[in-house]
Design an enzyme around this catalytic site. Sequence first.
Site, PDB file in Angstrom:
ATOM      1  N   ARG A 257       0.865  -1.187   0.000  1.00 47.32           N
ATOM      2  CA  ARG A 257       0.000   0.000   0.000  1.00 47.32           C
ATOM      3  C   ARG A 257       0.899   1.234   0.000  1.00 47.32           C
ATOM      4  O   ARG A 257       1.532   1.539   0.997  1.00 47.32           O
ATOM      5  CB  ARG A 257      -0.854  -0.050   1.275  1.00 47.32           C
ATOM      6  N   HIS A 261      -3.306   4.562   4.758  1.00 42.45           N
ATOM      7  CA  HIS A 261      -4.397   3.570   4.805  1.00 42.45           C
ATOM      8  C   HIS A 261      -5.666   4.151   4.164  1.00 42.45           C
ATOM      9  O   HIS A 261      -6.264   3.572   3.273  1.00 42.45           O
ATOM     10  CB  HIS A 261      -4.660   3.164   6.254  1.00 42.45           C
ATOM     11  N   TYR A 270       4.333   5.663  11.083  1.00 43.11           N
ATOM     12  CA  TYR A 270       4.685   4.276  11.438  1.00 43.11           C
ATOM     13  C   TYR A 270       5.502   3.523  10.383  1.00 43.11           C
ATOM     14  O   TYR A 270       5.753   2.341  10.541  1.00 43.11           O
ATOM     15  CB  TYR A 270       3.419   3.478  11.811  1.00 43.11           C
TER      16      TYR A 270
HETATM   17  C1  LIG Z   1     -14.738  -5.398  11.776  1.00 46.06           C
HETATM   18  C2  LIG Z   1     -13.896  -4.178  11.648  1.00 46.06           C
HETATM   19  N1  LIG Z   1     -12.956  -3.914  12.561  1.00 46.06           N
HETATM   20  C3  LIG Z   1     -12.191  -2.809  12.448  1.00 46.06           C
HETATM   21  C4  LIG Z   1     -12.392  -1.921  11.417  1.00 46.06           C
HETATM   22  C5  LIG Z   1     -11.511  -0.701  11.273  1.00 46.06           C
HETATM   23  N2  LIG Z   1     -10.593  -0.928  10.150  1.00 46.06           N
HETATM   24  C6  LIG Z   1     -10.866  -0.438   8.927  1.00 46.06           C
HETATM   25  S1  LIG Z   1      -9.727  -0.920   7.808  1.00 46.06           S
HETATM   26  C7  LIG Z   1      -8.838  -1.763   8.962  1.00 46.06           C
HETATM   27  C8  LIG Z   1      -7.589  -2.498   8.578  1.00 46.06           C
HETATM   28  C9  LIG Z   1      -7.800  -3.445   7.462  1.00 46.06           C
HETATM   29  O1  LIG Z   1      -6.564  -3.966   7.058  1.00 46.06           O
HETATM   30  P1  LIG Z   1      -6.485  -5.033   5.922  1.00 46.06           P
HETATM   31  O2  LIG Z   1      -7.496  -6.081   6.113  1.00 46.06           O
HETATM   32  O3  LIG Z   1      -5.072  -5.462   5.837  1.00 46.06           O
HETATM   33  O4  LIG Z   1      -6.916  -4.230   4.602  1.00 46.06           O
HETATM   34  P2  LIG Z   1      -6.260  -2.931   3.959  1.00 46.06           P
HETATM   35  O5  LIG Z   1      -6.912  -1.758   4.613  1.00 46.06           O
HETATM   36  O6  LIG Z   1      -4.805  -2.974   4.186  1.00 46.06           O
HETATM   37  O7  LIG Z   1      -6.621  -2.998   2.521  1.00 46.06           O
HETATM   38  C10 LIG Z   1      -9.452  -1.682  10.198  1.00 46.06           C
HETATM   39  C11 LIG Z   1      -8.924  -2.327  11.425  1.00 46.06           C
HETATM   40  C12 LIG Z   1     -13.412  -2.222  10.490  1.00 46.06           C
HETATM   41  N3  LIG Z   1     -13.664  -1.449   9.441  1.00 46.06           N
HETATM   42  N4  LIG Z   1     -14.140  -3.362  10.619  1.00 46.06           N
END
Ligand SMILES: Cc1ncc(C[n+]2csc(CCOP(=O)(O)OP(=O)(O)O)c2C)c(N)n1
Length: 359
Positions: A257, A261, A270
């Site tokens: 990425r 985020h 970070y």
């Molecule tokens: C069930 C849930 N827990 C927490 C969140 C907050 N949150 C949004 S994105 C994220 C991280 C997701 O990381 P990843 O699965 O690696 O996907 P990326 O964003 O890197 O594409 C979190 C913890 C959420 N949206 N849904």
Amino acid sequence: MPRETKYHGEIEHLQVMDKDGKIDEEEKPAISEGELKEMYWYMILTRKFDEKALKLQRQGKLGTYASSKGQEAAQVGPALAMDEKDWLFPSFREQGAYFVRGKSMIEFIQYWRGDERGTANEDRPENFVISVPVGSQIPHAVGAAWAAKKQGDNVASLVFFGDGATSEGDFHEGMNFAGTFNIPTVFLCQNNQYAISMPRKDQTGSDTLAQKALAYGFEGIQVDGNDVLATYKATKDALEKAREENKPTMIEAVTYRREDHTTADDASRYRDKEEVERWKEKDPIKRLKAYMMEKKIVEKSWFKEKAKEAEEKVEEAVDKADKVEDQDIEDIFQHHYKEMPEEHKKQLEELKSGKRGGK
Ligand SMILES: Cc1ncc(C[n+]2csc(CCOP(=O)(O)OP(=O)(O)O)c2C)c(N)n1
């Protein structure tokens, strides 16, 4: 005595095209020059959309936005490998896959402006709506494929999720169900190295994410996620296996990425610049361009033309999205319940009378 397992703990890592665009001819999928051009087009379109979306957000013209910069090959390759009738279950970062599948950029902008009409998919229900809750789309994808199998439809579902989602219960439930009941689902994990600020190494003790599939009784494969030929090939094979043999597969696309985020994040807090720079070298668009140039598939000017065309398409979509009439305030209350509950009716009345703001 150690017990022998089917996979002996080995996970294949597929790369067809290296970071300089050099091809491993043995691994190259059967693909025409036209298809290569299509891959390039969707990747550059996604990149240009992304750049514009970030600008719009900074200008206050878009809500939160999750960039896909650097992940174009991990989205466009798999989406192009799908059959039209296969089901797509995206999370919130899969604009590249959506565009390949015909989702309009106008609707996409609407969605990130908080207008739920942007998720409308009545005309193509196989393009499922964006899922913001991490991992919740995984059981949906398995359920849809299960239903399709029961109905005798020869289709598969493909679900995108991130490395962070592999720690969610939904991931394990979906994988377990698919492995147990032979469900035609392809689990496509975009391992972009971070779940917001949490690095991949703190997410799990597994060497690879792909190996998690082994515990559920099916194949897991790791691919270079910045190599569009590898993501295409692995997904095409996995979808065929799903449709023909009702076997699920997990694909871990190793990518990065490059942006924050979302626009609500500041990744410089970070991770260091050098790391981002290192991944820039592995840019998925640059390497496909290098390959196409080397093979003289197009003239150099073609790439400029496509970049310009993509920018124009994006501008056109933004103009059109700006002209979309505001949604009706009542829409906020739609799609929750078949019959609107009393409390919602009351709130709606208050909104309409101006007591709670709104139009
Ligand atoms: C069930 C849930 N827990 C927490 C969140 C907050 N949150 C949004 S994105 C994220 C991280 C997701 O990381 P990843 O699965 O690696 O996907 P990326 O964003 O890197 O594409 C979190 C913890 C959420 N949206 N849904």
